[in-house]
Design a protein around this motif. Structure first.
Motif, PDB file in Angstrom:
ATOM      1  N   LEU A 193       0.848  -1.189   0.000  1.00 16.01           N
ATOM      2  CA  LEU A 193       0.000   0.000   0.000  1.00 16.01           C
ATOM      3  C   LEU A 193       0.887   1.244   0.000  1.00 16.01           C
ATOM      4  CD1 LEU A 193      -2.922   1.120   0.312  1.00 16.01           C
ATOM      5  CD2 LEU A 193      -2.468   1.226   2.773  1.00 16.01           C
ATOM      6  N   LYS A 194       0.572   2.175  -0.888  1.00 15.46           N
ATOM      7  CA  LYS A 194       1.373   3.386  -1.006  1.00 15.46           C
ATOM      8  C   LYS A 194       1.142   4.291   0.204  1.00 15.46           C
ATOM      9  CE  LYS A 194       1.614   3.545  -6.054  1.00 15.46           C
ATOM     10  NZ  LYS A 194       1.335   4.353  -7.268  1.00 15.46           N
ATOM     11  N   SER A 195       2.206   4.953   0.645  1.00 11.12           N
ATOM     12  CA  SER A 195       2.121   5.860   1.774  1.00 11.12           C
ATOM     13  C   SER A 195       1.497   7.183   1.343  1.00 11.12           C
ATOM     14  CB  SER A 195       3.518   6.107   2.349  1.00 11.12           C
ATOM     15  OG  SER A 195       3.483   7.096   3.350  1.00 11.12           O
ATOM     16  N   ILE A 196       0.859   7.884   2.282  1.00 12.03           N
ATOM     17  CA  ILE A 196       0.266   9.185   1.964  1.00 12.03           C
ATOM     18  C   ILE A 196       1.325  10.270   1.877  1.00 12.03           C
ATOM     19  CG2 ILE A 196      -1.913   8.581   3.028  1.00 12.03           C
ATOM     20  CD1 ILE A 196      -1.102  10.260   5.456  1.00 12.03           C
ATOM     21  N   GLY A 197       2.560   9.945   2.235  1.00  6.32           N
ATOM     22  CA  GLY A 197       3.639  10.916   2.120  1.00  6.32           C
ATOM     23  C   GLY A 197       3.987  11.582   3.436  1.00  6.32           C
ATOM     24  N   SER A 198       5.249  11.951   3.581  1.00  7.35           N
ATOM     25  CA  SER A 198       5.729  12.545   4.832  1.00  7.35           C
ATOM     26  C   SER A 198       5.102  13.910   5.086  1.00  7.35           C
ATOM     27  CB  SER A 198       7.259  12.677   4.792  1.00  7.35           C
ATOM     28  OG  SER A 198       7.862  11.399   4.665  1.00  7.35           O
ATOM     29  N   ILE A 199       4.879  14.680   4.016  1.00  5.93           N
ATOM     30  CA  ILE A 199       4.315  16.026   4.195  1.00  5.93           C
ATOM     31  C   ILE A 199       2.924  15.936   4.807  1.00  5.93           C
ATOM     32  CG2 ILE A 199       3.539  18.103   2.995  1.00  5.93           C
ATOM     33  CD1 ILE A 199       5.757  17.662   0.978  1.00  5.93           C
ATOM     34  N   ALA A 200       2.100  15.028   4.250  1.00  5.38           N
ATOM     35  CA  ALA A 200       0.733  14.862   4.776  1.00  5.38           C
ATOM     36  C   ALA A 200       0.771  14.366   6.218  1.00  5.38           C
ATOM     37  CB  ALA A 200      -0.053  13.900   3.897  1.00  5.38           C
ATOM     38  N   LYS A 201       1.657  13.431   6.515  1.00  6.08           N
ATOM     39  CA  LYS A 201       1.746  12.893   7.872  1.00  6.08           C
ATOM     40  C   LYS A 201       2.107  13.979   8.882  1.00  6.08           C
ATOM     41  CE  LYS A 201       3.079   8.169   6.611  1.00  6.08           C
ATOM     42  NZ  LYS A 201       4.170   7.168   6.655  1.00  6.08           N
ATOM     43  N   TYR A 202       3.173  14.742   8.569  1.00  7.44           N
ATOM     44  CA  TYR A 202       3.618  15.765   9.514  1.00  7.44           C
ATOM     45  C   TYR A 202       2.613  16.895   9.642  1.00  7.44           C
ATOM     46  CZ  TYR A 202       8.144  13.422   9.582  1.00  7.44           C
ATOM     47  OH  TYR A 202       9.138  12.502   9.748  1.00  7.44           O
ATOM     48  N   THR A 203       1.920  17.207   8.540  1.00  8.46           N
ATOM     49  CA  THR A 203       0.887  18.255   8.602  1.00  8.46           C
ATOM     50  C   THR A 203      -0.254  17.832   9.517  1.00  8.46           C
ATOM     51  OG1 THR A 203       1.436  18.983   6.364  1.00  8.46           O
ATOM     52  CG2 THR A 203      -0.700  19.654   7.255  1.00  8.46           C
TER      53      THR A 203
END
Length: 567
Positions: A311-321
């Motif tokens: 499963l693809k990750s939602i990305g570090s930017i989205a996580k930290y936001t």
């Protein structure tokens, strides 16, 4: 007259014309020559089974013999051997009128890719979706459908056949059952088997063969791993279900609160009565949605990660936001709670004392009354309720009233009313207590107490309550009304009210309030007739001897000793 021949094809017997039989034989021979030696027998067996099925469809009660035309029709469906590139090349059809677009799938269980019985894999092939989503749906039905998911799985397991032959596997995936597809399918299975054999560590396998215990342990290990995988999938689906329900509930609450902020609905007023920070209800709802919803959103991602591989990750930017938004939301909520807690951190009260001028020989009648504007009986009690009084002013209505009878050494009985409240300081708490409106009436030897109090709704709810203390000197007679029962919090060792009737009269004696006209079965035991036996020896209270004329009502042995109650 045509000669007929009996043949056994795919385990079924058929009657066939001699000409048709000869053409069918030549067709089988041509197919056999076109196939490579590898897996030839299995491919021919599957082709015969498929042709047997097609022949069966052409026979009915009016037709029992296969003709030359029937053989031609079957050959047209299956295709000629020369229409295919056999030796490992991709198949291309020339004279083929039975394409996959008009071919109907059949439902089978696919145990090759299944976990338990292949039900979900078979349904995935049939509906053209990933089998993981079928498993998710069944797991959700287990929890949300009261176990219907398990029942559905068992029923499908029982009624759905397993895809065993190559023809059945092609039917399961919706591929046409032709010579090319049968050969391709069989070769794929042989290649898979060959690949597994090629990659087998023979030395390790030889060591395993030497020890039966090792083989059993390996099998048990595989079973445990499979069970753990199934359990992980179930846990993942359960996490997704619970998290999704929570987020949906939060969304509904958010839009309900936000859209109702300017409407006149009762619970808005309740919220405002406790909203000491004067924060917008919509903002509070949004903060709670973010503080609770973001962690559950990450739980959904975790559940999907368990169910779906790669499963693809939602990305570090989205996580930290999202994490930063969550930190801010939680911080603001903590600040609001701290502000709210500080508004009720201190307790204070306002006390009023009034002497009751009654003769020592008179009986004090005690009664609670209700206001029929707010209630219709004594039993309609609310610790907090928003109302409007008769003049249209918004008020907080409460029956949070305690009544307690206490002894006093003073000559006259007196009443002490204490109005209690909370606040951000002692002064603020006292100001809130002063705003409490509570009334009572003294008419001769009758004390009439309100069973409620009112306070201004604009001042908000600060834990307001009223406590009534009635101090009685020794020898005072009282007659409580049945309404006293709901508010009496007196120590039962001092005043134990009997509720069977309101006609009982009580008198304050040395250390308690005694019922004068209670029947024997309700009268308290006589303290003067109390014998205690413990480590200190034998003790008789007040030096009273139990005469033989008294009837013993109850004999009780406890950690305090032996207690004898007499009538």
């Amino acid at each position: 007259m045509n000669k007929t021949v009996n043949i056994n094809l795919g385990g079924f017997f058929f009657h066939i014309d001699e000409d048709a039989y000869q053409k069918l034989g030549r067709y089988f021979e041509a197919i056999k020559k076109s196939l490579s030696v590898e897996a030839r027998d299995e491919i021919m067996s599957d082709i015969e089974s498929r042709i047997s099925e097609l022949f069966s469809e052409k026979l009915d009660h009016s037709k029992q013999v296969l003709s030359l035309k029937d053989v031609d029709d079957v050959i047209a469906i299956m295709g000629q051997p020369e229409d295919y590139k056999i030796e490992g090349e991709e198949a291309t059809q020339a004279n083929y009128n039975y394409t996959s677009s008009n071919y109907t799938k059949k439902l089978y269980r696919d145990k090759d890719t299944g976990i338990v019985a292949g039900v979900c894999s078979g349904l995935g092939h049939y509906f053209g979706i990933d089998k993981v989503w079928i498993r998710v749906i069944l797991v959700l039905l287990v929890f949300a459908g009261f176990g219907t998911g398990i029942l559905a799985y068992i029923v499908l397991w029982a009624v759905t056949p397993e895809a065993v032959t190559t023809s059945e596997k092609l039917e399961m995936t919706g591929e046409p059952i032709t010579i090319s597809n049968i050969e391709k399918k069989v070769k794929e299975e042989f290649e898979n088997v060959s690949e597994r054999i090629k990659n087998t560590n023979y030395a390790q396998m030889g060591n395993q063969v030497k020890s039966g215990a090792q083989r059993v342990g390996s099998s048990l290990g595989d079973i445990i791993v499979s069970l753990m995988n199934v359990f992980a999938k179930v846990v993942g689906a359960f996490i997704i279900f619970i998290s999704a329900i929570t987020i949906i509930s939060l969304l509904v609450s958010l839009f309900t609160l936000g859209s109702s902020a300017h409407l006149d609905v009762p619970w808005i007023n309740y919220f405002e009565s406790f909203n000491y920070t004067n924060t917008s209800i919509w903002l509070v709802a949004l903060l709670f949605f973010l503080a609770i919803g973001i962690p559950f959103f990450f739980l959904i991602l975790l559940g999907l990660k368990i169910l779906v591989n790669n499963l693809k990750s939602i990305g570090s930017i989205a996580k930290y936001t999202l994490f930063a938004v969550w930190i801010v939301s939680v911080g603001i909520i903590i600040a609001l709670f701290a502000k709210t807690a500080s508004e009720v951190a201190f307790d204070n009260k306002v006390v009023k004392k009034e002497i009751l001028n009654i003769a020592s020989t008179d009986t004090l009648n005690i009664k609670f009354r209700y206001n029929d504007y707010f209630a219709k009986d004594f039993y309609n009690n609310d610790e907090f309720k928003l109302v409007q009084d008769s003049s249209g002013v918004d008020c907080i209505y409460s029956n949070d009233i305690d009544f307690e009878i206490l002894p006093t050494d003073e000559k006259m009985p007196y009443l002490q009313i204490e109005k209690n409240a909370k606040g951000s300081s002692f002064n603020e708490a006292k100001r809130s207590a002063e705003k409490i409106r509570y009334n009572y009436t003294i008419k001769g030897n009758e004390l009439i107490l309100d069973n409620y109090f009112l306070t201004d709704a604009k001042g908000k709810y600060h834990g307001q309550d009223v406590t009534i203390y009635l101090y009685l000197p020794k020898g005072t007679y009282i007659k409580p009304h049945e309404s006293v029962e709901d508010y009496d919090v007196s120590d039962n060792d001092f005043f134990d009210m009997h509720y069977s009737t309101e006609d009982y009269v009580y008198q304050v004696v040395d250390n308690r309030v005694k019922c004068l006209n209670c029947p024997p079965d309700e009268e308290d035991y006589d303290e003067s007739s109390k014998v205690i036996i413990n480590e200190n020896g034998v003790q008789i209270k007040n030096d009273t001897i139990i005469s033989d004329t008294k009837e013993i009502k109850e004999l009780k042995i406890s950690e305090d000793g032996i207690i004898i109650k007499t009538k």
